[in-house]
Design an enzyme around this catalytic site. Structure first.
Site, PDB file in Angstrom:
ATOM      1  N   LYS A 169       0.524   3.606  -2.845  1.00 38.79           N
ATOM      2  CA  LYS A 169      -0.747   4.700  -2.948  1.00 38.79           C
ATOM      3  C   LYS A 169       0.030   6.191  -2.874  1.00 38.79           C
ATOM      4  O   LYS A 169      -0.557   6.984  -3.345  1.00 38.79           O
ATOM      5  CB  LYS A 169      -1.533   4.480  -1.720  1.00 38.79           C
ATOM      6  CG  LYS A 169      -2.272   3.219  -1.985  1.00 38.79           C
ATOM      7  CD  LYS A 169      -3.621   3.080  -0.764  1.00 38.79           C
ATOM      8  CE  LYS A 169      -4.412   1.914  -1.101  1.00 38.79           C
ATOM      9  NZ  LYS A 169      -3.885   0.627  -0.615  1.00 38.79           N
ATOM     10  N   LYS A 172       2.834   6.914   5.352  1.00 35.48           N
ATOM     11  CA  LYS A 172       1.924   5.674   4.611  1.00 35.48           C
ATOM     12  C   LYS A 172       2.587   4.156   4.988  1.00 35.48           C
ATOM     13  O   LYS A 172       3.736   4.126   5.153  1.00 35.48           O
ATOM     14  CB  LYS A 172       1.897   5.616   3.071  1.00 35.48           C
ATOM     15  CG  LYS A 172       0.867   4.689   2.595  1.00 35.48           C
ATOM     16  CD  LYS A 172      -0.451   5.475   2.813  1.00 35.48           C
ATOM     17  CE  LYS A 172      -1.728   4.337   2.437  1.00 35.48           C
ATOM     18  NZ  LYS A 172      -1.446   3.121   3.246  1.00 35.48           N
ATOM     19  N   SER A 195      -6.239   3.784   4.003  1.00 36.82           N
ATOM     20  CA  SER A 195      -5.683   3.155   3.099  1.00 36.82           C
ATOM     21  C   SER A 195      -6.746   2.328   2.138  1.00 36.82           C
ATOM     22  O   SER A 195      -6.493   1.089   1.701  1.00 36.82           O
ATOM     23  CB  SER A 195      -4.817   1.960   3.779  1.00 36.82           C
ATOM     24  OG  SER A 195      -3.738   1.509   2.782  1.00 36.82           O
ATOM     25  N   SER A 233       0.768  -1.226  -0.011  1.00 36.16           N
ATOM     26  CA  SER A 233      -0.013   0.084  -0.123  1.00 36.16           C
ATOM     27  C   SER A 233       0.692   1.199  -0.084  1.00 36.16           C
ATOM     28  O   SER A 233       0.344   2.305  -0.205  1.00 36.16           O
ATOM     29  CB  SER A 233      -1.034  -0.043   1.105  1.00 36.16           C
ATOM     30  OG  SER A 233      -2.072  -0.919   0.874  1.00 36.16           O
TER      31      SER A 233
END
Length: 380
Positions: A57, A221, A119, A54
């Site tokens: 992202k 993140k 997320s 993730s």
């Protein structure tokens, strides 16, 4: 034929005191970067390919923020929730999700917040489809921007970071991407430190648990897949500078949190700042073959700041590394080389170097003479 070329460099420090810092991490991949200068002050397999999960992202957000800046998208635009986004990234997918309703429309700002805080895989797909029509076309935009940023070890195939054998990044690239977002889009950075977000009656805490630990972490993140393990890109401005840390390949959320915290804390406390080169000061010259000038000066991105371990003995050395031969045209600002700083022959940090001026193609005599030099060196 291109070869890696290295020359010794003299670091203009008033006091050349440095010792290899005693630090290690359980992370398989790690980078600690000084935000202001982009200098890497700790690295572990920084350039090895990894599955970004993730953390990919962040690249999705970079594209979205650029589209907003260009005026093609606004925070108040509403994007449609397709069946593909709903099935691939929604509640039934088993991954992180916004819980977006099928066939509904959602504001871009809410989708951005979901990607950052929750997320949300569905939110990332909705943004990709709303901007580019499909995930595949959006991935093309991701890779185009990645090249512009200078992410040399990354390739993206989707906006979510869901597993794909063709998608990869590196710890160094993820740190550089985090720096790019903070530097270029400060007006949106506050989203990264929001503690929670509610959507569809479901409240979810920020997946970056360090945000709530009171140690100055305000982004960026986390990521996880079964194959890749747990990782994060985090940043803090605690102390006298901002740091960006990447850890990846860990075995649990708890281990991810602890290893990121340790790396950031160590970086904030264990180093002293030195500035061997002021903004615009020439660090060295690299040879240019066939150019109007035989060399190009190398400079940093602003001043070059080095953070060297406190309380140490002399052990400092450095090299300038670049791929030779460098051929014209060379444009001022092109990334040309890397300054690598060593202690007892161990790399402790590095900083990119750029062309300090433009070098155009030389005349016929210069080109012929330099071609003979390349031939003698076995480069032709």
């Amino acid at each position: 034929m291109r070869v890696l070329f290295a020359i010794a460099a003299f670091l203009a420090l008033a006091s050349q005191v440095l010792a290899q810092a005693e630090f290690d991490t359980k992370a398989k991949f790690a980078v600690l970067m000084d935000y202001e200068s982009g200098t890497v002050i700790y690295q572990k397999d920084a350039d090895s390919a990894l599955e970004p999960a993730s953390m990919a992202k962040l690249m999705t957000l970079a594209v979205v923020f650029n589209e907003i800046r260009a005026g093609r998208v606004s925070l108040d635009d509403e994007f449609f929730v397709s069946e593909h986004a709903w099935r691939t990234g929604g509640a039934s997918s088993g991954g992180s999700t916004m819980f977006a309703d099928l066939n509904s429309q959602i504001r871009v700002e809410d989708l951005i917040r979901s990607v950052i805080i929750q997320s949300g895989n569905d939110a990332a797909i909705i943004l990709a489809e709303g901007i580019a029509g499909s995930e595949g076309t959006f991935a093309v935009m991701m890779n185009e921007l990645a090249q512009q940023i200078g992410l040399e070890g990354s390739y993206f195939t989707n906006p979510t970071g869901l597993p794909d054998p063709d998608m990869y990044s590196s710890a160094r690239d993820l740190a550089a991407l985090g720096r790019y977002l903070i530097e270029q889009f400060p007006e949106y950075y506050h989203y990264f430190s929001e503690p929670e977000m509610e959507w569809n009656g479901i409240n979810q805490a920020n997946r970056n648990s360090l945000v709530e630990m009171g140690i100055g972490v305000d982004g960026l993140k986390t990521g996880h897949t079964e194959a890749a393990g747990y990782g994060s890109v985090t940043s803090t401005d605690q102390g006298d500078r901002r740091l960006i840390a990447v850890v990846h390949g860990l075995t649990s959320m708890r281990e991810r949190t602890e290893e990121a915290r340790k790396l950031l804390t160590w970086g904030a406390r264990a180093f002293e700042r030195f500035t061997p080169y002021a903004e615009g000061q020439v660090v060295a010259h690299a040879n240019v073959y066939g150019g109007a000038s035989a060399t190009v000066p190398l400079v940093g991105d602003g001043e070059i700041a080095l953070y060297l371990p406190r309380g140490s003995r002399q052990c400092l050395s450095a090299t300038i590394n670049y791929s030779a031969p460098i051929m014209p045209p060379v444009t001022q600002g092109d990334r040309i080389a890397e300054l690598r700083v060593y202690c007892n022959d161990q790399l402790v940090q590095s900083a990119p170097l750029y062309a300090g001026e433009t070098v155009t193609q030389g005349d016929l005599v210069r080109r012929a003479t330099d071609a003979l030099k390349q031939l003698a060196l076995g480069w032709l």
